[in-house]
Design an enzyme around this catalytic site. Structure first.
Site, PDB file in Angstrom:
ATOM      1  N   HIS A  55      31.295   2.988  23.622  1.00 34.13           N
ATOM      2  CA  HIS A  55      31.756   4.257  24.205  1.00 34.13           C
ATOM      3  C   HIS A  55      32.773   3.997  25.318  1.00 34.13           C
ATOM      4  CE1 HIS A  55      27.538   5.868  23.056  1.00 34.13           C
ATOM      5  NE2 HIS A  55      28.395   6.487  22.265  1.00 34.13           N
ATOM      6  N   SER A 114      24.011   3.590  20.163  1.00 34.46           N
ATOM      7  CA  SER A 114      22.948   3.835  21.148  1.00 34.46           C
ATOM      8  C   SER A 114      21.580   3.661  20.490  1.00 34.46           C
ATOM      9  CB  SER A 114      23.055   5.251  21.712  1.00 34.46           C
ATOM     10  OG  SER A 114      24.291   5.442  22.343  1.00 34.46           O
ATOM     11  N   ARG A 120      33.811   4.176  14.093  1.00 34.36           N
ATOM     12  CA  ARG A 120      33.502   2.748  13.973  1.00 34.36           C
ATOM     13  C   ARG A 120      33.692   2.239  12.554  1.00 34.36           C
ATOM     14  NH1 ARG A 120      27.682   3.699  16.369  1.00 34.36           N
ATOM     15  NH2 ARG A 120      28.029   5.351  14.872  1.00 34.36           N
ATOM     16  N   LYS A 164      17.133  18.021  20.209  1.00 33.08           N
ATOM     17  CA  LYS A 164      17.145  16.557  20.073  1.00 33.08           C
ATOM     18  C   LYS A 164      16.711  15.957  21.404  1.00 33.08           C
ATOM     19  CE  LYS A 164      20.736  13.282  18.560  1.00 33.08           C
ATOM     20  NZ  LYS A 164      22.161  13.225  18.224  1.00 33.08           N
TER      21      LYS A 164
HETATM   22  O1  PNS Z   1      27.022  11.355  20.155  1.00 33.85           O
HETATM   23  P1  PNS Z   1      26.755  12.402  19.116  1.00 33.85           P
HETATM   24  O2  PNS Z   1      25.288  12.778  19.109  1.00 33.85           O
HETATM   25  O3  PNS Z   1      27.260  12.013  17.758  1.00 33.85           O
HETATM   26  O4  PNS Z   1      27.593  13.692  19.585  1.00 33.85           O
HETATM   27  C1  PNS Z   1      27.536  14.885  18.843  1.00 33.85           C
HETATM   28  C2  PNS Z   1      28.157  16.051  19.661  1.00 33.85           C
HETATM   29  C3  PNS Z   1      27.426  16.206  20.970  1.00 33.85           C
HETATM   30  C4  PNS Z   1      29.599  15.772  19.907  1.00 33.85           C
HETATM   31  C5  PNS Z   1      28.005  17.332  18.793  1.00 33.85           C
HETATM   32  O5  PNS Z   1      26.662  17.490  18.418  1.00 33.85           O
HETATM   33  C6  PNS Z   1      28.473  18.579  19.535  1.00 33.85           C
HETATM   34  O6  PNS Z   1      29.646  18.805  19.644  1.00 33.85           O
HETATM   35  N1  PNS Z   1      27.514  19.368  20.060  1.00 33.85           N
HETATM   36  C7  PNS Z   1      27.805  20.582  20.789  1.00 33.85           C
HETATM   37  C8  PNS Z   1      27.465  21.825  19.962  1.00 33.85           C
HETATM   38  C9  PNS Z   1      28.579  22.149  18.987  1.00 33.85           C
HETATM   39  O7  PNS Z   1      29.684  22.446  19.357  1.00 33.85           O
HETATM   40  N2  PNS Z   1      28.222  22.070  17.689  1.00 33.85           N
HETATM   41  C10 PNS Z   1      29.180  22.285  16.622  1.00 33.85           C
HETATM   42  C11 PNS Z   1      29.915  20.997  16.308  1.00 33.85           C
HETATM   43  S1  PNS Z   1      30.929  21.166  14.904  1.00 33.85           S
END
Ligand code: PNS
Length: 172
Positions: free
Chosen positions: A17, A128, A90, A41
């Site tokens: 990250h 992670s 990645r 989550k």
């Molecule tokens: O590190 P991650 O868990 O892959 O990140 C995912 C994240 C937090 C970027 C995604 O779940 C997100 O954007 N969540 C906010 C809610 C949202 O906007 N959901 C619609 C995404 S298309």
């Protein structure tokens, strides 16, 4: 002033990250690592802890900040004036999920563009989830995470299972 948002769970932040954040910082005036609050989550670290760990990890990265948000990413991006979402890519296995998210976000907010940055090659296997698993089983995680995160993981998993592995070896 070009602002980008780099969202994620960051539970916890890894060197992968950080590498992506550093690359983004070379492209944008301001990069905001935004930790998503996700009620469905539950993470290993509380949201505030994750933010604190990121704060320590980015201390040497000029132009990089940390925040937290709840709700739709694109709404938050617009509220802070970020026109770009950064995501790390990645491997091919990341692509499907990232592609769906990027296109959904584009549909929701056509003015917000997603760009993907690849971390250094040696971080492409890093996640992670794996770091937590290795730490929980007593493996060495110092090469994968910033110092503050390694300390936090050690506090979280105080008794090392490595001892168990060696005693099993002794018995055998
Ligand atoms: O590190 P991650 O868990 O892959 O990140 C995912 C994240 C937090 C970027 C995604 O779940 C997100 O954007 N969540 C906010 C809610 C949202 O906007 N959901 C619609 C995404 S298309």
């Amino acid at each position: 002033m070009a602002t980008a948002i780099y969202p994620g769970s960051f539970d916890p932040i890894t060197n992968g990250h950080l590498d992506v954040a550093a690359r983004a910082a070379r492209l944008f005036d301001r990069v905001i690592l935004a930790v998503a609050r996700n009620s469905s989550k539950s993470g290993l670290f509380e949201l505030d802890q994750r933010v604190g760990l990121i704060q320590q990890a980015i201390a040497d990265l000029p132009g990089v900040e940390v925040s937290q948000f709840e709700g739709l990413l694109v709404n938050y991006a617009r509220s802070i004036g970020a026109g770009t979402v950064i995501r790390g890519l990645r491997a091919v296995s990341d692509f499907e999920y990232e592609f769906q998210m990027a296109l959904m976000n584009r549909q929701l907010a056509p003015g917000v563009e997603t760009i993907f940055l690849m971390p250094r090659q040696e971080y492409t296997y890093l996640s992670s989830r794996l770091v937590k698993e290795v730490a929980g089983l007593g493996g060495a995680i110092e090469d994968f995470v910033p110092v503050a995160v390694a300390d936090a993981l050690r506090r979280r998993f105080p008794q090392s299972d490595v001892a168990g592995v060696s005693s099993a070896g002794d018995a055998g």
